[in-house]
Scaffold this motif. Structure first.
Motif, mmCIF file in Angstrom:
data_model
loop_
_atom_site.group_PDB
_atom_site.id
_atom_site.type_symbol
_atom_site.label_atom_id
_atom_site.label_comp_id
_atom_site.label_asym_id
_atom_site.label_seq_id
_atom_site.Cartn_x
_atom_site.Cartn_y
_atom_site.Cartn_z
ATOM 1 N N SER A 336 37.573 68.873 26.604
ATOM 2 C CA SER A 336 36.560 67.815 26.511
ATOM 3 C C SER A 336 36.078 67.387 27.888
ATOM 4 O O SER A 336 34.882 67.133 28.099
ATOM 5 N N ALA A 337 37.008 67.315 28.853
ATOM 6 C CA ALA A 337 36.641 66.905 30.207
ATOM 7 C C ALA A 337 35.722 67.932 30.863
ATOM 8 O O ALA A 337 34.710 67.571 31.490
ATOM 9 N N ILE A 338 36.061 69.205 30.731
ATOM 10 C CA ILE A 338 35.225 70.273 31.309
ATOM 11 C C ILE A 338 33.820 70.221 30.710
ATOM 12 O O ILE A 338 32.815 70.315 31.428
ATOM 13 N N LEU A 339 33.740 70.064 29.390
ATOM 14 C CA LEU A 339 32.441 70.015 28.711
ATOM 15 C C LEU A 339 31.625 68.815 29.173
ATOM 16 O O LEU A 339 30.429 68.939 29.468
ATOM 17 N N THR A 340 32.260 67.659 29.259
ATOM 18 C CA THR A 340 31.552 66.438 29.676
ATOM 19 C C THR A 340 31.024 66.575 31.098
ATOM 20 O O THR A 340 29.863 66.232 31.378
ATOM 21 N N LEU A 341 31.861 67.052 32.014
ATOM 22 C CA LEU A 341 31.440 67.227 33.408
ATOM 23 C C LEU A 341 30.268 68.205 33.514
ATOM 24 O O LEU A 341 29.322 67.976 34.283
ATOM 25 N N PHE A 342 30.315 69.249 32.722
ATOM 26 C CA PHE A 342 29.231 70.234 32.742
ATOM 27 C C PHE A 342 27.921 69.610 32.260
ATOM 28 O O PHE A 342 26.864 69.799 32.880
ATOM 29 N N LEU A 343 27.981 68.874 31.167
ATOM 30 C CA LEU A 343 26.774 68.259 30.614
ATOM 31 C C LEU A 343 26.168 67.239 31.565
ATOM 32 O O LEU A 343 24.949 67.139 31.704
ATOM 33 N N VAL A 344 27.029 66.475 32.233
ATOM 34 C CA VAL A 344 26.557 65.391 33.098
ATOM 35 C C VAL A 344 26.064 65.911 34.443
ATOM 36 O O VAL A 344 24.999 65.505 34.926
ATOM 37 N N PHE A 345 26.805 66.837 35.055
ATOM 38 C CA PHE A 345 26.487 67.231 36.424
ATOM 39 C C PHE A 345 25.719 68.547 36.542
ATOM 40 O O PHE A 345 25.037 68.767 37.538
ATOM 41 N N VAL A 346 25.812 69.420 35.565
ATOM 42 C CA VAL A 346 25.057 70.681 35.616
ATOM 43 C C VAL A 346 23.754 70.556 34.829
ATOM 44 O O VAL A 346 22.667 70.768 35.374
#
Length: 475
Positions: A336-346
Motif C-alpha cells: 500500500s505504501a509503495i502504491l501511494t508513493l507512486f500515485l502521489v509523487f510519480v
C-alpha cells in the motif's frame, strides 16, 4: 512467532517474489491509469473524414456554399484530425478498415435545401454519418460526437446566414420608411401651398363674378372642389405619416445590426459549474484501479506464498497465527505504501485529503490481504477460486466506471453488499473533497469489520489445522 519472516530470510528467491508481488498493484495501476490518463484531450490524432459535395446555392441573390464555410472552420479546429475529400470512395474505405473513426458526408444539395428556409415548404439539409463501433466502440462514440458538432455548426451557419439577411432587410425597410415619411412631409407642404394658391384664386374669382356670373361661378365651384380634394388628400397623407412615425417610434429601440443577428443565431451562453474539480480522466478513474490493483495483489500473494503452511517446528496455534499475521501485515502495508508513493509523487494525482486517502488505501490493502489469505488458509485452492470470483463480481458491481443504475438488477443488488463499492467511493471522496451517498466513514467502518471478521476466521482456521493436520496440505 517470526517463523514466516525467518522462512523468507532462508529462502531469498521467495523474498524476491514477495517484493515483486508488492509491486504488482503499482504496475497494474501504472499501466491502466497511464494508458487512459487524458484520452479526451488527445482526440486531435483521431481521424475524421469529411466528404464535402455541396454545390452551393443562391440565397437572396448571393451565392453561398455552406459546406465550404464549414470546411474552412474545421481547418482551424484541432479537436480532431480532419481529412477533407471531394470523393467518398477513399473515405468509405478508411471507415471500413478502422483508419478513421467517423465518415461524414455533406450532400451536394445542402446549400440548396438551406435556401428553402423561408419557403412555404422548407426542406431540411441531410448529412450522412458513419462510424465503426465494431472496430473500436469508444472511438466510434467520440467520432459520433464530432458528427454532432458538425450538425450543430451547419445549423448555426444556416441560422446565422438567414438571420443576418433578415436583419439586413429590416434595416433597409426602416430606411425606406424614413424616406417615405420625408416624402409625405414634402407632399404635405406642397399640398398646403396648392391649397393656399387655390384660395387666392377663389378670392380672385369672387371679384370677377359680377362680370360673368355663370362662367365665373362654374370655375369657382370647380376650384372649390379642387381645394376640398387637396385638403382631403392632405388629411389622409397626414394620417399615413402619423401612423408611420408612430411605428417608427415603437421600433426606435429595436436594433438590426450584425451583432444583433449574431445574438439571435446564438442567444444562450451556458455556464457549467462542477461541484468537484477533476483534472483528467486518469484522476477520475484512479479510485477504481487502486481498489482493484490491491485486491489483485492479495490474490497473487496467496497464489505464490504458502499461506496455509505451518512454518513452526512445534505446534502452537497462537504463534502460527501471529507469524502469519505479521507477514500478511508487513506485506500489505509495504504494498500500500509503495502504491501511494507512486500515485502521489510519480503520477502526481491531486488529492484533497492525503491523510484520509492514505489511511483508506492501507486499510483496504489489509482487508484484501486478510480476506484472501483467510479464504486460502481455510479452503486452499477452493479459497483462491472464491477470491477470484469475488474480484470478478466486484468488477461489475462496484460502480467503478459507469453509474450502477446502468447495470442490470443482479449487479445493482450486489453493489451495496460488496466492499469495493465502499472503498471506491471513499477514495473518491478523499481525492475530490466531497461527501457522497456512501460517506467515507462508512467505508472505514465496513473495512474494519471485514478485517476483524477475517482475522477471527483466520485464527479459527489455524485451530482446525492443528486439530486436523491433513488440512494443512489443502493449499
Amino acid at each position: 512467532m517470526f517463523a514466516d519472516l525467518k522462512y523468507l530470510k532462508q529462502h531469498p528467491f521467495q523474498l524476491v517474489s514477495m517484493i515483486a508481488i508488492a509491486l504488482i498493484p503499482l504496475i497494474y495501476s501504472a499501466v491502466f491509469i497511464g494508458s487512459m490518463w487524458n484520452p479526451y484531450n488527445e482526440t486531435g490524432s483521431l481521424t475524421v473524414d469529411i466528404v464535402n459535395k455541396d454545390d452551393g446555392a443562391k440565397i437572396n441573390g448571393e451565392h453561398i456554399n455552406i459546406g465550404n464555410k464549414l470546411e474552412d472552420k474545421l481547418k482551424k479546429n484541432d479537436k480532431f484530425n480532419w481529412q477533407f475529400h471531394k470523393d467518398s470512395k477513399a473515405a468509405k474505405q478508411n471507415i471500413d478498415k478502422g483508419k478513421s473513426f467517423a465518415y461524414i458526408e455533406i450532400p451536394a444539395n445542402t446549400s440548396k435545401k438551406a435556401s428553402t428556409l423561408l419557403d412555404e415548404q422548407p426542406e431540411k439539409a441531410n448529412i450522412t454519418v458513419k462510424t465503426n463501433p465494431g472496430y473500436n466502440y469508444i472511438g466510434a462514440n467520440i467520432g459520433g460526437q464530432s458528427a454532432t458538432g458538425i450538425q450543430q455548426k451547419l445549423s448555426d451557419e444556416i441560422r446565422s446566414t438567414y438571420t443576418k439577411e433578415v436583419f439586413s432587410n429590416m434595416k433597409k425597410l426602416i430606411a425606406g420608411n424614413e424616406q417615405t415619411i420625408q416624402a409625405l412631409d414634402d407632399m404635405n407642404n406642397a399640398e398646403q401651398q396648392l391649397i393656399d394658391g387655390n384660395q387666392q384664386v377663389q378670392a380672385g374669382l369672387e371679384q370677377l363674378k359680377p362680370l360673368n356670373p355663370n362662367a365665373v361661378g362654374q370655375i369657382a365651384q370647380g376650384n372649390t372642389q379642387v381645394t376640398d380634394g387637396l385638403a382631403s388628400l392632405q388629411e389622409n397623407n397626414e394620417k399615413l405619416n402619423n401612423n408611420l412615425k408612430a411605428n417608427m417610434q415603437q421600433s426606435s429601440d429595436t436594433h438590426f445590426e450584425e451583432k444583433n443577428a449574431e445574438y439571435v443565431a446564438d442567444p444562450i451562453n451556458m455556464k457549467q459549474q462542477d461541484v468537484t474539480e477533476v483534472e483528467n480522466y486518469g484522476q477520475s478513474f484512479a479510485p477504481y484501479i487502486i481498489a482493484v490493483s490491491l485486491f489483485v495483489g492479495a490474490i497473487t500473494f496467496s497464489a505464490v506464498y504458502p499461506v496455509g503452511k505451518n512454518m513452526l517446528t512445534r505446534n502452537s496455534v497462537v504463534q502460527s497465527f501471529i507469524s502469519k499475521f505479521l507477514l500478511f501485515l508487513i506485506q500489505s502495508i509495504v504494498t500500500s505504501a509503495i502504491l501511494t508513493l507512486f500515485l502521489v509523487f510519480v503520477f502526481q494525482i491531486e488529492i484533497d485529503d492525503i491523510v484520509r486517502f492514505t489511511f483508506l488505501i492501507v486499510l483496504w490493502g489489509l482487508a484484501s490481504m486478510f480476506l484472501v489469505t483467510t479464504l486460502t488458509t481455510l479452503l486452499g485452492n477452493v479459497g483462491k477460486f472464491l477470491a477470484l470470483m469475488l474480484l470478478i463480481l466486484q468488477l461489475g458491481s462496484s460502480e467503478g466506471t459507469f453509474p450502477i443504475e446502468t447495470s442490470n438488477g443482479f449487479f445493482q443488488f450486489l453493489n451495496p453488499i460488496l466492499p469495493m463499492t465502499y472503498v471506491i467511493k471513499g477514495i473518491r471522496e478523499s481525492i475530490f473533497g466531497f461527501t457522497g451517498a456512501i460517506p467515507y466513514h462508512d467505508a472505514v467502518i465496513y473495512l474494519i469489520i471485514l478485517i476483524v471478521v477475517s482475522l477471527i476466521v483466520l485464527f479459527f482456521s489455524w485451530m482446525m489445522k492443528y486439530k486436523f493436520p491433513k488440512t494443512q496440505t489443502l493449499d
